[in-house]
Design a protein around this motif. Structure first.
Motif, PDB file in Angstrom:
ATOM      1  N   ILE A   5       0.860  -1.176   0.000  1.00  0.00           N
ATOM      2  CA  ILE A   5       0.000   0.000   0.000  1.00  0.00           C
ATOM      3  C   ILE A   5       0.900   1.232   0.000  1.00  0.00           C
ATOM      4  CG2 ILE A   5      -1.759   1.296   1.266  1.00  0.00           C
ATOM      5  CD1 ILE A   5      -2.643  -1.383   2.499  1.00  0.00           C
ATOM      6  N   ILE A   8      -2.190   5.573   2.922  1.00  0.00           N
ATOM      7  CA  ILE A   8      -3.453   5.406   3.640  1.00  0.00           C
ATOM      8  C   ILE A   8      -3.880   6.779   4.144  1.00  0.00           C
ATOM      9  CG2 ILE A   8      -4.563   4.438   5.694  1.00  0.00           C
ATOM     10  CD1 ILE A   8      -2.739   2.011   5.423  1.00  0.00           C
ATOM     11  N   LEU A  60      -6.056   3.479   0.269  1.00  0.00           N
ATOM     12  CA  LEU A  60      -6.990   3.027   1.288  1.00  0.00           C
ATOM     13  C   LEU A  60      -7.383   4.209   2.153  1.00  0.00           C
ATOM     14  CD1 LEU A  60      -8.355   0.683   2.929  1.00  0.00           C
ATOM     15  CD2 LEU A  60      -6.182   0.456   4.155  1.00  0.00           C
ATOM     16  N   ALA A  91      -9.904   1.761  -1.836  1.00  0.00           N
ATOM     17  CA  ALA A  91     -10.824   1.088  -0.911  1.00  0.00           C
ATOM     18  C   ALA A  91     -11.113   2.019   0.263  1.00  0.00           C
ATOM     19  CB  ALA A  91     -10.205  -0.208  -0.409  1.00  0.00           C
TER      20      ALA A  91
END
Length: 112
Positions: A5, A8, A60, A91
């Motif tokens: 990732i 975030i 995310l 997401a």
């Protein structure tokens, strides 16, 4: 080695929760960057500010429900209205300790 990732975005008004979540995320070494927004309005501004040199596109988003101003549910409603490129491959998860009945009854139609 690239991390799974890249970025975030934490959306929470509690500085203690943000600190704890950021430490856990950074210690996991699964993420390169963590950004924090203290409410839904700030999160939407961040997502739309792609021309800012400090902008890193999140992969995310972790959002709380109980936020000042625009709460987490309202943020999700506005998020779904963003242009498709801003939402692609992104997401969004609700991360909350809230006892909101809509969460427990599965009444979140705009999460589809």
């Amino acid at each position: 080695m690239p991390r799974p990732i890249h970025c975030i975005l934490l959306v929470d008004d509690d500085p203690d929760d943000n600190f704890l979540h950021q430490v856990v995320i950074e210690d996991s070494e699964l993420c390169d960057h963590v950004r924090v927004a203290e409410n839904g309005t700030e999160a939407l501004r961040y997502l739309e500010d792609t021309g800012n040199p400090e902008y890193i596109r999140p992969d995310l988003i972790l959002t709380d429900v109980n936020l000042p101003g625009m709460n987490g549910f309202e943020f999700l409603e506005h998020y779904h209205q963003l242009d498709a490129p801003l939402k692609s491959r992104l997401a969004v998860l609700v991360l909350t300790t809230s006892l909101a009945p809509a969460i427990h009854n599965g009444q979140l139609p705009y999460l589809m």
